[in-house]
Design an enzyme around this catalytic site. Structure first.
Site, PDB file in Angstrom:
ATOM      1  N   TYR A  88      46.111 -36.001  11.504  1.00  0.00           N
ATOM      2  CA  TYR A  88      46.455 -34.948  12.464  1.00  0.00           C
ATOM      3  C   TYR A  88      46.871 -33.726  11.649  1.00  0.00           C
ATOM      4  O   TYR A  88      47.924 -33.751  10.993  1.00  0.00           O
ATOM      5  CB  TYR A  88      47.625 -35.388  13.348  1.00  0.00           C
ATOM      6  CG  TYR A  88      47.259 -36.414  14.399  1.00  0.00           C
ATOM      7  CD1 TYR A  88      47.098 -37.760  14.083  1.00  0.00           C
ATOM      8  CD2 TYR A  88      47.085 -36.034  15.730  1.00  0.00           C
ATOM      9  CE1 TYR A  88      46.773 -38.697  15.057  1.00  0.00           C
ATOM     10  CE2 TYR A  88      46.758 -36.964  16.714  1.00  0.00           C
ATOM     11  CZ  TYR A  88      46.610 -38.285  16.362  1.00  0.00           C
ATOM     12  OH  TYR A  88      46.284 -39.201  17.322  1.00  0.00           O
ATOM     13  N   PRO A 144      44.693 -35.279  25.069  1.00  0.00           N
ATOM     14  CA  PRO A 144      44.330 -36.451  24.261  1.00  0.00           C
ATOM     15  C   PRO A 144      45.104 -36.613  22.949  1.00  0.00           C
ATOM     16  O   PRO A 144      44.891 -37.594  22.238  1.00  0.00           O
ATOM     17  CB  PRO A 144      42.840 -36.235  23.976  1.00  0.00           C
ATOM     18  CG  PRO A 144      42.614 -34.774  24.136  1.00  0.00           C
ATOM     19  CD  PRO A 144      43.610 -34.286  25.122  1.00  0.00           C
ATOM     20  N   LYS A 176      46.358 -41.508  24.660  1.00  0.00           N
ATOM     21  CA  LYS A 176      46.982 -42.352  25.684  1.00  0.00           C
ATOM     22  C   LYS A 176      46.168 -42.575  26.961  1.00  0.00           C
ATOM     23  O   LYS A 176      46.525 -43.440  27.769  1.00  0.00           O
ATOM     24  CB  LYS A 176      48.333 -41.735  26.100  1.00  0.00           C
ATOM     25  CG  LYS A 176      49.366 -41.755  25.001  1.00  0.00           C
ATOM     26  CD  LYS A 176      49.838 -43.166  24.738  1.00  0.00           C
ATOM     27  CE  LYS A 176      50.690 -43.295  23.517  1.00  0.00           C
ATOM     28  NZ  LYS A 176      50.365 -44.425  22.671  1.00  0.00           N
ATOM     29  N   TYR A 222      53.370 -44.254  19.755  1.00  0.00           N
ATOM     30  CA  TYR A 222      51.940 -44.270  19.420  1.00  0.00           C
ATOM     31  C   TYR A 222      51.348 -45.680  19.564  1.00  0.00           C
ATOM     32  O   TYR A 222      50.247 -45.843  20.091  1.00  0.00           O
ATOM     33  CB  TYR A 222      51.735 -43.743  17.987  1.00  0.00           C
ATOM     34  CG  TYR A 222      50.331 -43.249  17.724  1.00  0.00           C
ATOM     35  CD1 TYR A 222      50.004 -41.905  17.861  1.00  0.00           C
ATOM     36  CD2 TYR A 222      49.312 -44.133  17.355  1.00  0.00           C
ATOM     37  CE1 TYR A 222      48.720 -41.443  17.647  1.00  0.00           C
ATOM     38  CE2 TYR A 222      48.023 -43.684  17.134  1.00  0.00           C
ATOM     39  CZ  TYR A 222      47.736 -42.340  17.276  1.00  0.00           C
ATOM     40  OH  TYR A 222      46.446 -41.899  17.063  1.00  0.00           O
TER      41      TYR A 222
END
Ligand SMILES: Cc1cc2nc3c(=O)[nH]c(=O)nc-3n(C[C@H](O)[C@H](O)[C@H](O)COP(=O)(O)OP(=O)(O)OC[C@H]3O[C@@H](n4cnc5c(N)ncnc54)[C@H](O)[C@@H]3O)c2cc1C
Length: 377
Positions: free
Chosen positions: A186, A279, A283, A371
């Site tokens: 990320y 997104p 999830k 997460y």
């Protein structure tokens, strides 16, 4: 998934699907399964291919200010992880299992509408090959996504909508290129967020923050790769993004959306029909499966024990978890994206939060436990 779970309890269900089998089996969408979702698929007998082909991950990297910071799920979330396995692969496995067990799936159902769910005898009306059909049933599960017919069939005024639309979207590609990292990256970048993800050891899934109405014609493959290199290759290390033929590309707008309650009479909403998340937290599919797990338990208690309590509390049970998932997805999105109205103060605060999340064990643990998936109860 709901019809699969119900069939294991001996409860008959008919899936009425607007599209063809091929179309829903090829539609590329989500791809990160929370630990309990992967476990549930395996425990209920639809996880053989998942076990063979799914990629188990025990962490992600947050990349900002030229450095990678790993969030170690195994250490922070009690050994749990996530499994990278495409949503369309889950759909293929479930369809195969239902058909093999003699389950009923109506593909390419036209003009679907739902009636009578405020009484005791709901009816689903649809067309197959131009012929009208009526399906009489005890309950209707509205699992027909954000644009389906079930939510709009509930009388106006019975639902409260909570919504936030984000001023950006994701431009996503699927590329025939071995992922340049074993785990998701990320990346926070001053020109916008980027994500390196994957579907298999040969296929990369890559995203760029873009305008919500971005014109894909302005993004030939060379421009997409150039921007991905620019936003992802920031660590100064000899790390290079791997390129390959682009198999699919698209733009996804981002919104947070919840309706309350998730039920009306004998109609129960589940998944995107009731709520949408951006997104960033991976999830969407996981929360849809959490809903139908709760609904299958409530329907089982009704048919096997004559209990209504779990049906009556279905919406409250789901919404308690849904709102925590909303919070996490909003938080990940706020943490990582560039907002045009951000002041220099906001940018410094965002970087301080990233620094905090990656240097405080307590903060990293909250990311990790969300997460890999919050508890169901
Ligand atoms: C392009 C895209 C990318 C995404 N990427 C991610 C991601 O990376 N990570 C993530 O977590 N989530 C992602 N999502 C979200 C995730 O895919 C959804 O949250 C998830 O599919 C929700 O499942 P669902 O079963 O509720 O709805 P859906 O998967 O949408 O299923 C609804 C089904 O109902 C059918 N249907 C609709 N209307 C009717 C009708 N009138 N009659 C009969 N059938 C009907 C549809 O054809 C569909 O098969 C993405 C979504 C999209 C669109």
């Amino acid at each position: 998934m709901l019809s699969h779970l119900l069939s294991l309890e001996g409860i008959e269900a008919v899936v009425v699907e607007r599209h063809s089998r091929r179309r829903i089996e090829e539609r590329i969408r989500a791809g990160v399964l929370e630990q309990w979702v992967a476990d549930l698929l395996v425990e209920t007998g639809v996880g053989d291919r998942l076990k063979r082909e799914g990629l188990v991950h025990h962490g992600i990297a947050l990349r900002f200010q030229g450095k990678d910071h790993r969030i170690d799920f195994a250490e922070l979330a009690g050994g749990k992880g996530v499994t990278v396995y495409g949503q369309h692969e889950v759909v293929k496995d479930l369809i195969a299992a239902r058909l093999a067990a003699g389950g009923a799936i109506v593909f390419e159902a036209g003009n679907v509408s739902v009636h009578g769910f405020d009484g005791d005898a709901p009816v689903i009306r649809y067309h197959v090959d131009g012929e009208p059909r009526d399906l009489h049933c005890d309950f209707v599960a509205g699992c027909d996504g954000f644009h389906g017919v079930c939510r709009p069939s509930i009388p106006q005024g019975a639902l409260t909508v909570y919504e936030r639309v984000y001023p950006f979207g994701w431009l996503g590609i699927l590329a025939e290129a071995p992922p340049a990292s074993d785990e998701l990256i990320y990346a926070h970048h001053e020109d916008g967020f980027a994500l390196l993800s994957m579907r298999s050891p040969q296929i990369s899934r890559l995203y760029l923050q873009c305008r919500p109405d971005e014109d894909l014609n302005l993004w030939p493959d060379e421009r997409i790769w150039r921007e991905l290199h620019h936003r992802l290759e920031t660590t100064g290390a000899p790390w290079r993004l791997t390129e390959g033929p682009v198999l699919q590309k698209g733009v996804t707008a981002m919104r947070s959306f919840v309706v309350e309650p998730m039920q009306y009479g004998r109609l129960f909403l589940a998944g995107d029909a009731a709520h949408i998340v951006p997104p960033t937290g991976a999830k969407g599919m996981n929360t849809a499966i959490a809903d139908v797990r709760a609904l299958s338990r409530a329907l089982t208690a009704f048919f096997k024990e004559g209990r209504r309590d779990l049906l009556d509390s279905y919406s409250d049970t789901c919404l308690r978890r849904v709102w925590k998932v909303q919070r996490f997805s909003w938080w990940m999105t706020s943490l990582l994206h560039r907002f045009d109205d951000h002041t220099p103060f906001d940018r410094r605060r965002q970087l301080a939060e990233l620094d905090y999340v990656t240097s405080s064990r307590a903060a990293a643990t909250t990311l990790a436990e969300n997460y890999v998936g919050l508890p169901m109860e």
